[in-house]
Every structure is written in structure tokens, then in C-alpha cells.
Write an enzyme that holds these catalytic residues in place. Structure first.
Site, PDB file in Angstrom:
ATOM      1  N   LYS A  89       0.823  -1.312   0.090  1.00 43.26           N
ATOM      2  CA  LYS A  89       0.093  -0.007   0.138  1.00 43.26           C
ATOM      3  C   LYS A  89       0.902   1.489  -0.024  1.00 43.26           C
ATOM      4  O   LYS A  89       0.402   2.249  -0.347  1.00 43.26           O
ATOM      5  CB  LYS A  89      -0.921  -0.125   1.157  1.00 43.26           C
ATOM      6  CG  LYS A  89      -1.965  -1.142   0.928  1.00 43.26           C
ATOM      7  CD  LYS A  89      -3.140  -1.068   1.976  1.00 43.26           C
ATOM      8  CE  LYS A  89      -4.401  -2.124   1.470  1.00 43.26           C
ATOM      9  NZ  LYS A  89      -3.836  -3.574   1.741  1.00 43.26           N
TER      10      LYS A  89
HETATM   11  C1  LIG Z   1      -4.445  -4.652   1.089  1.00 40.10           C
HETATM   12  C2  LIG Z   1      -3.730  -5.889   0.969  1.00 40.10           C
HETATM   13  C3  LIG Z   1      -3.991  -6.946   0.197  1.00 40.10           C
HETATM   14  C4  LIG Z   1      -5.299  -6.959  -0.747  1.00 40.10           C
HETATM   15  O1  LIG Z   1      -5.196  -5.788  -1.783  1.00 40.10           O
HETATM   16  P1  LIG Z   1      -6.544  -5.353  -2.128  1.00 40.10           P
HETATM   17  O2  LIG Z   1      -6.179  -4.041  -3.302  1.00 40.10           O
HETATM   18  O3  LIG Z   1      -7.417  -4.928  -1.482  1.00 40.10           O
HETATM   19  O4  LIG Z   1      -6.883  -6.646  -3.453  1.00 40.10           O
HETATM   20  C5  LIG Z   1      -3.107  -7.959  -0.013  1.00 40.10           C
HETATM   21  N1  LIG Z   1      -2.007  -7.855   0.779  1.00 40.10           N
HETATM   22  C6  LIG Z   1      -1.650  -7.109   1.595  1.00 40.10           C
HETATM   23  C7  LIG Z   1      -0.423  -7.325   2.423  1.00 40.10           C
HETATM   24  C8  LIG Z   1      -2.479  -5.870   1.665  1.00 40.10           C
HETATM   25  O5  LIG Z   1      -1.878  -5.078   2.698  1.00 40.10           O
END
Ligand SMILES: *Cc1c(COP(=O)(O)O)cnc(C)c1O
Length: 481
Positions: free
Chosen positions: A123
Site C-alpha cells: 500500500k
Molecule cells: C491490502 C492488502 C491486500 C489486498 O489488496 P486489495 O487491493 O485490497 O486487493 C493484500 N495483501 C496485503 C499485505 C495488503 O495489505
């Protein structure tokens, strides 16, 4: 470039107008009117940019195709400030790690590391850019913004590390009492920046989300206190993620005749939706593999055509908690494209049918086959036992520790690999964030990056509040002056 709503609203907006917004006025999601197309020559040019100037320059090239209301030299400066070795740990920003893991003959399995940023989850890739974009745009407008959010872990810390110290922005981040891992709590609560407010709510994650919604639905309060969000539905976040699909492709291939596949640990469909956008632009992607955990809303759709939102009671708490979702908030973007960009049909499905029945079924729609054949999607699900085994096998074969989400991506992808097509599994977090499951799998603690050693014993700055909309509003009012 103009942006439209997936539900057909007549407005057409520019990038900076939707930058600070969430949903479109009709409840739809923003998408560009058309996807810019990358010709073979253009891709060769981007390969050169990547080789000679690196990630920030590549980001600028891709973002420029979608952003025409920030002067190019400013946009370039924002990219240069965001994607540095100092912030993301390596010169490549998203380096590849080739695994010895065996898939079908001739298909190399590769991890693309997206989690070396400030909070050790993918993120950061988008949120760090968003922090700089927000600061830039708010200064330009002479405005302020109070970001109110709810987090069960990765989103909140990524938002706080992106917005800390930024002018014109405050972050009020709610989280449920005692639900995050000790490492995640330490990451957030040890921030001492004046513009960051951690609020622990005596409740569960859904209570936090309900409070955020209630505050945002009070339009007068929202306007007066300039309340905003940084949801994964934000178009700028999605756009920033498109860049690392290009960077992964360019690192894994030597020329444009080669294809690769991506496997993406998925929850809200934000990450893999960026892959879909890259593929629509003409990046030579073969498959986009959607990997879910026990919360298999998306796997069910790609197998059957049924999209069924889960209730709180049948949303599982798993050891890949960032994928524990009851509905996939970005999924409407893909369905809009799948239906040939038919906004009234999209609105019927996501507004009428989901509200009335909690589900819709495209299994009999002839267009459903396109999800696989035309758009390249494949899917699968993984369980706690699968995660443990995948973490163990990967460590035994490669001496590399992977986190629980990445393990879901790897587990689902390997049986779907195709001969001669490199398989890039997106590494979405580092194992230290989910240490308890790593200990369960390997009997030892994962490595902790130097900058986080001892973080759990730092002083904490956090306010505990009751599960009450009034209490949160009072707290915001008190800290806005
Ligand atoms: C947010 C997140 C996901 C999922 O991603 P999306 O964009 O919601 O599909 C997967 N792995 C980790 C470690 C995350 O923080």
C-alpha cells in the site's frame, strides 16, 4: 483526459478534481473515458526509460498519460520525491526475486517485491505518492483536509506514514481495540507527528467503519471540517499501482514479444484492478491471477459468475487478514469494462441487485466468458494450511521467508502457470508484519528490517474512545483548531 462514473453520471472530471474525492456523485467509481494505448514503439521507449532513469521516471511517463492538469515539471518532481531508494530501500524500488519453486516446465516463478516501503506493505507504493499529491493540490487550492479512516492494519499505517508532516493534512485513524498485530500497532502508535491522530475504538473493525460512514454522511459536518478519505477506491491510488506492473514486466522480459502473468493476493480488488488497467493499455500480460484466502468472494465470481456479498457473520478472520473482506470495493470497475462499459447495467447490478438480493449472477451472460478469454483473469483460493505449507516450502527451497498474503498468491498461481510465460507473484507485505503465523510455520521469528528493531518498546501516542459517533466528532472538532 476526462474521468467518468461507472454508473453513468453526466459529469466528466479531470484528475485533480477527483484526486480528493471518493465515490462519484451517483455512487459509481471513477474511470478514465478511454485507456491510453501503448504501442510497441512506446513500450520500447519505456524500456529505455526504465533502464537509464529508473522507477521515478517510468512512473512519470505512465502517470502523464492520465494527468494533464499538473504541469509536467511539477509531476516529475512529485514522482522523484516519492520513489527514492531512501524511502523504498532499493534502487529498483520493486526488485524481482527469482524462486526455485517448480511450476510447469519453462515457466520461471518470480516474486516482485512491493513491500520495502515505510510500512512494509504494498500500500506504500500508492499511498506515498498520494501524500505528495495531496500536499501539492491542497497548497494550490489553499485548502486543508482531515482524513478520517478505519483500519484493521495495513491501510492505516500506510496512510499515516504517507501523510505525516504533510502541510494542510491531518489524519484521524480509527482501529479496533487489540485487533492488529503487535508490530502493526507499534508502527502506527509510535508516530509522534502532530498531524497524526490514532484513535482506538472499543469495538470491532466494522464498528470503526460504521462510525467513519456516519461521520461522512453528515454532509454539514463533512463540509465544515473538510473530512476526506484515502480509500482503495481512490483513482489516484489505483493509477500509482499501474506503474509497478510496467516495472515488473520490463524487468522480467528482454523484448516486447514476451508475455508475463501476474498473481495478485486480492481483497478489495484494488491491486489486481491496476493490473487490469495496465493490460487494457496494451502491456503484454497473459494472465491476471486473482488469489483469495478463505474469504473467496472473488474466486467464486471468476469460477461461477455469481458475485455474492458476505455478511459480517460469514466473513472469516484469517491469517492473511488484509484480504478479509466481505465485498470487493473496486470490483465494479472491472465489471463495467466486462459489460462493454454499459453504465446502466452496471448500476442495475451494483445498486439495485446488490441492495435487494446481496448478489448478482452473470453466469448465463455470454460476456462472462470474456473475463477469462478476453481479459485474462484466472482465480483460486487458499487456506491457513496452504499458507503454512507454502511458507515452509518456499523457505526450504529458497531460504526466503514470505508473508501470509504473498503465500496465498504463490499457492494459487503455481498450478495455473503456463509453459514459457514467466509468473510474477506480487509480494504484498514482509513477513515481520505477520510474525505469529511465520513462527507457526517455521518455528522462528522472521527477520526485522533494521529501522524497525525495537519499535514495539517505543512510547505510544493513541486515544481510546467509546464506540460513539458523537465522541469521534467531538475529538475531531477539538483537534481541528
Ligand atoms: C491490502 C492488502 C491486500 C489486498 O489488496 P486489495 O487491493 O485490497 O486487493 C493484500 N495483501 C496485503 C499485505 C495488503 O495489505
Amino acid at each position: 483526459m476526462r474521468y467518468l462514473s461507472t454508473r453513468g453520471h453526466a459529469d466528466r472530471k479531470r484528475f485533480c478534481e477527483i484526486l480528493l474525492e471518493g465515490l462519484a456523485p451517483d455512487g459509481g467509481l471513477y474511470l478514465p473515458e478511454t485507456y491510453p494505448q501503448i504501442s510497441a514503439n512506446h513500450l520500447t521507449q519505456l524500456r529505455e526509460v526504465w533502464k537509464t532513469q529508473g522507477y521515478a521516471a517510468l512512473a512519470f511517463e505512465v502517470l502523464s498519460l492520465y494527468i494533464d492538469d499538473i504541469p509536467p515539471k511539477d509531476l516529475r518532481a512529485l514522482c522523484d520525491k516519492t520513489y527514492t531508494e531512501a524511502v523504498f530501500g532499493t534502487r529498483e524500488i520493486v526488485p524481482l526475486k527469482r524462486l526455485k519453486t517448480k511450476a510447469v516446465a519453462g515457466s520461471q516463478v518470480i516474486l516482485e517485491a512491493l513491500s520495502n516501503g515505510p510500512t512494509l506493505a504494498f500500500k506504500d507504493m500508492a499511498m506515498q505518492l498520494l501524500g505528495h499529491l495531496f500536499e501539492y493540490e491542497l497548497a494550490r487550492r489553499n485548502e486543508e483536509l482531515n482524513i478520517l479512516g478505519a483500519t484493521s492494519g495495513d491501510t492505516g499505517s500506510a496512510a499515516e506514514y504517507a501523510m505525516r508532516g504533510k502541510k494542510g493534512v491531518r489524519v484521524f485513524m480509527t482501529s479496533p481495540q487489540g485487533r492488529m498485530s503487535p508490530f502493526q500497532q507499534a508502527q502506527m502508535f509510535s508516530l509522534m507527528d502532530e498531524n497524526i491522530y490514532n484513535i482506538v475504538i472499543d469495538g470491532v473493525f466494522d464498528d470503526c467503519q460504521d462510525i467513519v460512514k456516519a461521520v461522512s454522511n453528515d454532509l454539514e459536518f463533512k463540509r465544515k471540517y473538510k473530512i476526506g478519505t484515502v480509500n482503495s477506491i481512490n483513482w489516484a491510488r489505483l493509477l500509482a499501482q499501474v506503474v509497478y506492473y510496467f516495472a515488473g514486466y520490463l524487468q522480467a522480459t528482454e523484448n516486447n514479444s514476451q508475455k508475463v502473468s501476474f498473481s495478485v493476493p486480492s481483497g478489495n480488488f484494488g491491486n489486481v484492478c491496476a493490473g487490469h488497467v495496465a493490460r487494457m493499455m496494451g502491456l503484454p500480460i497473459d494472465q491476471l491471477i486473482v488469489a483469495t484466502n478463505e474469504n473467496d468472494v472473488l474466486d467464486e465470481f471468476f469460477r461461477t459468475g455469481v458475485y455474492r456479498v458476505r455478511g459480517t457473520a460469514d466473513t472469516h478472520e484469517t491469517s492473511s487478514p488484509s484480504m478479509d473482506i466481505s465485498k470487493a470495493s473496486n470490483f465494479e470497475r472491472f465489471v463495467f469494462d466486462l459489460l462493454g462499459r454499459d453504465a446502466s447495467q452496471t448500476k442495475n447490478l451494483f445498486h439495485d441487485q446488490l441492495n435487494q438480493k446481496g448478489q448478482f449472477d452473470l453466469g448465463q451472460n455470454p460476456l462472462f466468458e470474456d473475463a477469462k478469454n478476453k481479459f485474462g483473469f484466472a482465480s483460486g483460493r487458499s487456506t491457513h494450511a496452504d499458507r503454512l505449507k507454502t511458507i515452509q516450502d518456499t523457505f526450504a527451497d529458497n531460504q526466503i521467508m514470505i508473508d501470509t498474503h504473498t503465500a496465498d498468491g504463490l499457492k494459487v498461481a503455481v498450478p495455473l502457470a503456463k509453459p514459457g510465460v514467466p509468473l510474477l507473484v506480487l509480494e504484498t507485505a514482509l513477513p515481520i508484519k505477520f510474525a505469529a503465523t511465520l513462527v507457526e510455520a517455521l518455528g522462528r521469528e522472521p527477520d526485522c528490517p533494521a529501522k524497525f528493531i525495537g519499535i514495539e518498546s517505543l512510547p505510544k501516542r493513541v486515544q481510546v474512545l467509546p464506540m460513539s459517533v458523537v465522541a469521534i466528532k467531538d475529538y475531531i472538532v477539538k483537534h481541528c483548531n
